[in-house]
Design an enzyme around this catalytic site. Structure first.
Site: not given
Length: 219
Positions: A11-12, A42, A118
């Site tokens: 995931d980034a 967030r 995402n």
């Protein structure tokens, strides 16, 4: 720790890159509320992805990022005029300190590396380039290809399609416990990067390993 060779999918946001570094960079302009602003930003960003995935109505990640920021600014009573600066900085979030060394270690030991995020593809290109991580990833995979957001299973399937392997051949790493649950349900070997020491969740979808940073991967 797992052997270095193999297929590693990261995931980034929050895993490789510090999602709070944008607000931190502008802390003087934001004021004492910068940490609260960043946390709300967030949380709403993620909430919007889940809502749109549930409605099967996809929109660009940059849009949910902007909408989350505007909501957070309103909640904190801050002027929305600062939004463009924060959004520009979000395009170049800082990588966590151990990330370059870990990725270089894995790559030099024969691992195949990818980001599954995402984020929109141009966002991923920008953030990887800014962090000096170009050339380390075999693939940058955006959910836009699947037309939805995590944790919808067809998003995780993108990684198996890119590498041409089964889910169990992929080690998936995320700082988001819900993301780990999604990856585990899909069949990945899942490592939860619990950077904040958060309590565990989803006991029926337990991570295969829990670490506080990516550093153990270089051991």
């Amino acid at each position: 720790m797992a052997k270095a060779s193999g297929h590693y999918v990261f995931d980034a946001f929050g895993t490789l890159f510090d999602v709070h570094s944008a607000a931190r960079e502008h802390a003087d302009a934001i004021g004492p509320a910068w940490t609260r602003l960043s946390e709300i930003w967030r949380a709403k960003q993620l909430e919007y992805t889940w809502i749109h995935a549930g409605m099967d109505r996809h929109i660009p990640f940059r849009d949910v990022t902007r909408q989350g920021l505007l909501y957070a600014l309103a909640v904190c009573g801050l002027d929305a005029s600062i939004a463009p600066r924060l959004l520009e900085t979000y395009q170049r979030l800082q990588a966590y300190p151990e990330v370059p060394e870990v990725l270089h270690h894995l790559k030099s030991n024969g691992a195949k590396l990818a980001i599954l995020s995402n984020g929109d593809m141009d966002m991923l290109d920008d953030i990887v380039k800014n962090a000096g991580l170009e050339g380390l990833f075999d693939a940058l995979i955006s959910v836009r290809v699947a037309g939805t957001f995590k944790p919808v299973p067809r998003v995780y399937a993108l990684a198996t399609e890119v590498f041409g392997v089964k889910p169990g051949d992929i080690t998936f790493l995320s700082s988001n416990r819900w993301d780990i649950a999604g990856g585990k349900a899909f069949g990945f070997k899942a490592i939860w990067v619990n950077r904040t020491g958060a309590p565990d969740e989803y006991p029926d979808l337990a991570a295969d390993q829990i670490v506080s940073s990516l550093a153990p991967l270089a051991l």
